[in-house]
Design a protein around this motif. Structure first.
Motif, short mmCIF file in Angstrom:
data_model
loop_
_atom_site.label_atom_id
_atom_site.label_comp_id
_atom_site.label_asym_id
_atom_site.label_seq_id
_atom_site.Cartn_x
_atom_site.Cartn_y
_atom_site.Cartn_z
N TYR A 139 0.86 -1.19 0.00
CA TYR A 139 0.00 0.00 0.00
C TYR A 139 0.89 1.23 0.00
N ASP A 140 0.51 2.25 -0.76
CA ASP A 140 1.41 3.39 -0.84
C ASP A 140 1.27 4.36 0.31
N ASN A 141 0.37 4.11 1.24
CA ASN A 141 0.24 4.96 2.44
C ASN A 141 0.24 4.10 3.70
N LEU A 142 0.48 4.73 4.82
CA LEU A 142 0.46 4.02 6.10
C LEU A 142 -0.92 3.46 6.40
N PRO A 195 8.78 -0.91 -12.36
CA PRO A 195 7.85 -0.95 -13.50
C PRO A 195 6.38 -0.79 -13.10
N TYR A 196 6.08 -1.07 -11.84
CA TYR A 196 4.71 -0.92 -11.33
C TYR A 196 4.53 0.43 -10.63
N HIS A 197 5.55 1.27 -10.72
CA HIS A 197 5.58 2.58 -10.06
C HIS A 197 5.43 2.42 -8.55
N PHE A 198 6.02 1.35 -8.00
CA PHE A 198 5.94 1.10 -6.57
C PHE A 198 7.32 0.97 -5.92
#
Length: 125
Positions: free
Chosen positions: A44-47, A69-72
């Motif tokens: 998840y890109d946030n806490l 490649p998944y921008h993660f």
């Protein structure tokens, strides 16, 4: 002869339907542990699993040597592990650098100093 061919064809279809799930990785919007399907690990890109701040989720059931490649890459702040296996997070691509192991059935903010620093992940056998 026809019966044998039909039976073989039916068994072949049956064998395909019970084989391992196809490997996949994709990004979608989502919040909470419910955004992560059974058999997958999700980043998840946030806490707090995006609960406080909606965001994207990287969903995968395969090891990924590069999250960029998944921008993660260097973006994940929390995770859910529903793979049935340990997962190792690495702070560099190609399974290099610092690592953190997380058990199946666990979730939370990234352990240790891994917050916004994970660049690859490996699902252990």
């Amino acid at each position: 002869m026809k019966i044998a061919a039909v039976a073989a064809g039916t068994l072949g279809v049956f064998a395909l339907s019970i084989g391992p799930a196809m490997a996949e990785a994709y990004v979608k919007p989502g919040q909470g542990a419910g955004a992560c399907p059974s058999g997958y690990v999700c980043l998840y890109d946030n806490l707090n699993l995006n609960q406080d701040d909606p965001g994207d989720v990287l969903v995968t059931n395969e090891s990924l040597a590069d999250l960029h490649p998944y921008h993660f890459g260097d973006r994940a702040s929390s995770y859910v592990n529903k793979t049935g296996h340990y997962v190792v997070f690495y702070d560099h691509g190609d399974y290099q650098g610092g690592q953190q192991f997380v058990a199946s059935g666990t979730s939370g903010n990234m352990p240790g100093s891994m917050g916004d620093d994970v660049s690859s992940l490996k699902i252990l056998p």
